[in-house]
Design a protein around this motif. Structure first.
Motif, PDB file in Angstrom:
ATOM      1  N   SER A   3      55.210  34.829  29.179  1.00  0.00           N
ATOM      2  CA  SER A   3      53.835  34.804  29.696  1.00  0.00           C
ATOM      3  C   SER A   3      53.674  33.633  30.656  1.00  0.00           C
ATOM      4  CB  SER A   3      52.848  34.689  28.541  1.00  0.00           C
ATOM      5  OG  SER A   3      52.964  33.426  27.951  1.00  0.00           O
ATOM      6  N   GLN A   4      52.670  33.751  31.517  1.00  0.00           N
ATOM      7  CA  GLN A   4      52.397  32.714  32.486  1.00  0.00           C
ATOM      8  C   GLN A   4      50.901  32.430  32.489  1.00  0.00           C
ATOM      9  OE1 GLN A   4      53.830  34.054  36.274  1.00  0.00           O
ATOM     10  NE2 GLN A   4      55.738  34.763  35.434  1.00  0.00           N
ATOM     11  N   VAL A   5      50.555  31.192  32.754  1.00  0.00           N
ATOM     12  CA  VAL A   5      49.157  30.829  32.866  1.00  0.00           C
ATOM     13  C   VAL A   5      48.663  31.264  34.241  1.00  0.00           C
ATOM     14  CG1 VAL A   5      47.532  28.895  32.900  1.00  0.00           C
ATOM     15  CG2 VAL A   5      49.450  28.888  31.300  1.00  0.00           C
ATOM     16  N   VAL A   6      47.468  31.854  34.296  1.00  0.00           N
ATOM     17  CA  VAL A   6      46.889  32.311  35.553  1.00  0.00           C
ATOM     18  C   VAL A   6      46.005  31.190  36.100  1.00  0.00           C
ATOM     19  CG1 VAL A   6      45.417  34.028  36.646  1.00  0.00           C
ATOM     20  CG2 VAL A   6      46.918  34.694  34.750  1.00  0.00           C
ATOM     21  N   PRO A   7      46.256  30.734  37.327  1.00  0.00           N
ATOM     22  CA  PRO A   7      45.428  29.671  37.902  1.00  0.00           C
ATOM     23  C   PRO A   7      43.968  30.114  38.037  1.00  0.00           C
ATOM     24  CG  PRO A   7      47.366  30.109  39.275  1.00  0.00           C
ATOM     25  CD  PRO A   7      47.320  31.168  38.227  1.00  0.00           C
ATOM     26  N   PRO A   8      43.021  29.201  37.820  1.00  0.00           N
ATOM     27  CA  PRO A   8      41.598  29.549  37.924  1.00  0.00           C
ATOM     28  C   PRO A   8      41.214  30.180  39.267  1.00  0.00           C
ATOM     29  CG  PRO A   8      41.832  27.417  36.878  1.00  0.00           C
ATOM     30  CD  PRO A   8      43.199  27.831  37.339  1.00  0.00           C
ATOM     31  N   ALA A   9      41.819  29.740  40.364  1.00  0.00           N
ATOM     32  CA  ALA A   9      41.479  30.306  41.675  1.00  0.00           C
ATOM     33  C   ALA A   9      41.798  31.803  41.725  1.00  0.00           C
ATOM     34  CB  ALA A   9      42.226  29.569  42.777  1.00  0.00           C
ATOM     35  N   ARG A  10      42.876  32.180  41.098  1.00  0.00           N
ATOM     36  CA  ARG A  10      43.258  33.601  41.064  1.00  0.00           C
ATOM     37  C   ARG A  10      42.279  34.402  40.225  1.00  0.00           C
ATOM     38  NH1 ARG A  10      49.474  35.124  39.718  1.00  0.00           N
ATOM     39  NH2 ARG A  10      49.423  37.320  40.244  1.00  0.00           N
ATOM     40  N   LEU A 145      32.784  32.128  30.982  1.00  0.00           N
ATOM     41  CA  LEU A 145      33.437  31.668  32.213  1.00  0.00           C
ATOM     42  C   LEU A 145      34.250  30.404  31.959  1.00  0.00           C
ATOM     43  CD1 LEU A 145      30.852  32.125  35.106  1.00  0.00           C
ATOM     44  CD2 LEU A 145      33.157  33.051  34.997  1.00  0.00           C
ATOM     45  N   GLY A 146      33.648  29.457  31.250  1.00  0.00           N
ATOM     46  CA  GLY A 146      34.345  28.207  30.937  1.00  0.00           C
ATOM     47  C   GLY A 146      35.604  28.452  30.138  1.00  0.00           C
ATOM     48  N   MET A 147      35.506  29.319  29.138  1.00  0.00           N
ATOM     49  CA  MET A 147      36.692  29.625  28.333  1.00  0.00           C
ATOM     50  C   MET A 147      37.769  30.258  29.196  1.00  0.00           C
ATOM     51  SD  MET A 147      35.045  31.115  24.812  1.00  0.00           S
ATOM     52  CE  MET A 147      36.592  31.196  23.897  1.00  0.00           C
ATOM     53  N   GLY A 148      37.398  31.233  30.009  1.00  0.00           N
ATOM     54  CA  GLY A 148      38.369  31.943  30.833  1.00  0.00           C
ATOM     55  C   GLY A 148      39.026  31.066  31.884  1.00  0.00           C
ATOM     56  N   LEU A 149      38.277  30.105  32.392  1.00  0.00           N
ATOM     57  CA  LEU A 149      38.808  29.262  33.464  1.00  0.00           C
ATOM     58  C   LEU A 149      39.425  27.957  32.968  1.00  0.00           C
ATOM     59  CD1 LEU A 149      35.958  29.723  36.090  1.00  0.00           C
ATOM     60  CD2 LEU A 149      38.227  30.788  36.101  1.00  0.00           C
ATOM     61  N   LEU A 150      38.991  27.470  31.818  1.00  0.00           N
ATOM     62  CA  LEU A 150      39.424  26.144  31.377  1.00  0.00           C
ATOM     63  C   LEU A 150      40.415  26.136  30.213  1.00  0.00           C
ATOM     64  CD1 LEU A 150      35.966  24.347  31.666  1.00  0.00           C
ATOM     65  CD2 LEU A 150      37.837  24.393  33.341  1.00  0.00           C
ATOM     66  N   ALA A 152      43.777  26.782  28.218  1.00  0.00           N
ATOM     67  CA  ALA A 152      45.173  26.841  28.676  1.00  0.00           C
ATOM     68  C   ALA A 152      45.681  28.284  28.754  1.00  0.00           C
ATOM     69  CB  ALA A 152      46.061  26.020  27.754  1.00  0.00           C
ATOM     70  N   ASP A 153      45.258  29.128  27.815  1.00  0.00           N
ATOM     71  CA  ASP A 153      45.722  30.516  27.823  1.00  0.00           C
ATOM     72  C   ASP A 153      44.791  31.447  28.596  1.00  0.00           C
ATOM     73  OD1 ASP A 153      43.567  30.734  26.087  1.00  0.00           O
ATOM     74  OD2 ASP A 153      44.756  31.342  24.352  1.00  0.00           O
ATOM     75  N   GLY A 154      43.673  30.929  29.100  1.00  0.00           N
ATOM     76  CA  GLY A 154      42.757  31.714  29.916  1.00  0.00           C
ATOM     77  C   GLY A 154      41.935  32.743  29.161  1.00  0.00           C
ATOM     78  N   ARG A 155      41.953  32.695  27.845  1.00  0.00           N
ATOM     79  CA  ARG A 155      41.219  33.686  27.052  1.00  0.00           C
ATOM     80  C   ARG A 155      39.761  33.287  26.882  1.00  0.00           C
ATOM     81  NH1 ARG A 155      45.422  35.037  22.123  1.00  0.00           N
ATOM     82  NH2 ARG A 155      47.083  35.692  23.499  1.00  0.00           N
ATOM     83  N   HIS A 156      38.894  34.286  26.955  1.00  0.00           N
ATOM     84  CA  HIS A 156      37.502  34.069  26.596  1.00  0.00           C
ATOM     85  C   HIS A 156      37.271  34.711  25.229  1.00  0.00           C
ATOM     86  CE1 HIS A 156      36.523  38.224  27.650  1.00  0.00           C
ATOM     87  NE2 HIS A 156      36.954  38.022  28.895  1.00  0.00           N
TER      88      HIS A 156
END
Length: 175
Positions: A3-10, A145-150, A152-156
């Motif tokens: 798995s890879q972390v998805v950058p917030p900009a993406r 939004l904060g959970m998804g963007l901040l 480490a795993d990008g999960r909300h």
């Protein structure tokens, strides 16, 4: 593949694209509604607060949740925004209800805002109920939004409840 972390900009590009898709759906819905009222009834009827709540829920929120759930579940497992930026929804166990839970949670702020705004229009925002729904929807939006963007795993919250994760195409969910 790991798995890879998805950058917030993406993720923001994905969200913006999906937002445009939703606005397009709502524009088509508005045009169809206006045409039907004009051509069939010749006028726009007055609706009660309950009728307006039901119309808003059943013509906008429920269809969007179902459409996005179907797109997230069926291969390549992603909405138009996710596909555009090379992302997909990965599942611990791939089951349709997981996509539905994920999207129901994701669109709950929108429904709460609908409830608050519609109630406020009918009560001139003099009742605390409208403000409670509106502000709770706004707060939940920022939490998701904060959970998804901040995180480490990008999960909300929806991902956590559904056992899903947004990952680059070809990746798997983190343990």
């Amino acid at each position: 593949m790991a798995s890879q972390v998805v950058p917030p900009a993406r993720r923001l590009k994905e969200l913006f694209t999906d937002y445009i898709v939703i606005l397009g759906y709502l524009a088509v819905l508005a045009l169809i509604s206006a045409a039907l009222y004009r051509l069939v009834l010749g006028w726009v009827p007055e609706f009660s607060r309950t009728h307006t709540q039901l119309i808003a829920t059943l013509t906008s929120v429920v269809p969007i949740v179902l459409i996005f759930s179907a797109l997230d579940y069926h291969r390549p497992c992603g909405t138009i925004g996710k596909r555009r930026v090379g992302l997909m929804v990965a599942y611990r166990t791939r089951e349709p209800w997981r996509a539905l839970v994920r999207n129901a949670v994701k669109f709950t702020p929108w429904q709460l805002a609908h409830i608050g705004i519609i109630d406020g229009v009918y009560t001139e925002f003099d009742q605390p109920v409208s403000h409670i729904f509106l502000w709770s929807g706004t707060a939940l939006l920022f939490i998701l939004l904060g959970m998804g963007l901040l995180r480490a795993d990008g999960r909300h919250l929806g991902d956590m409840l559904a056992g899903t994760q947004v990952v680059p195409v070809g990746s798997t969910i983190t343990p």
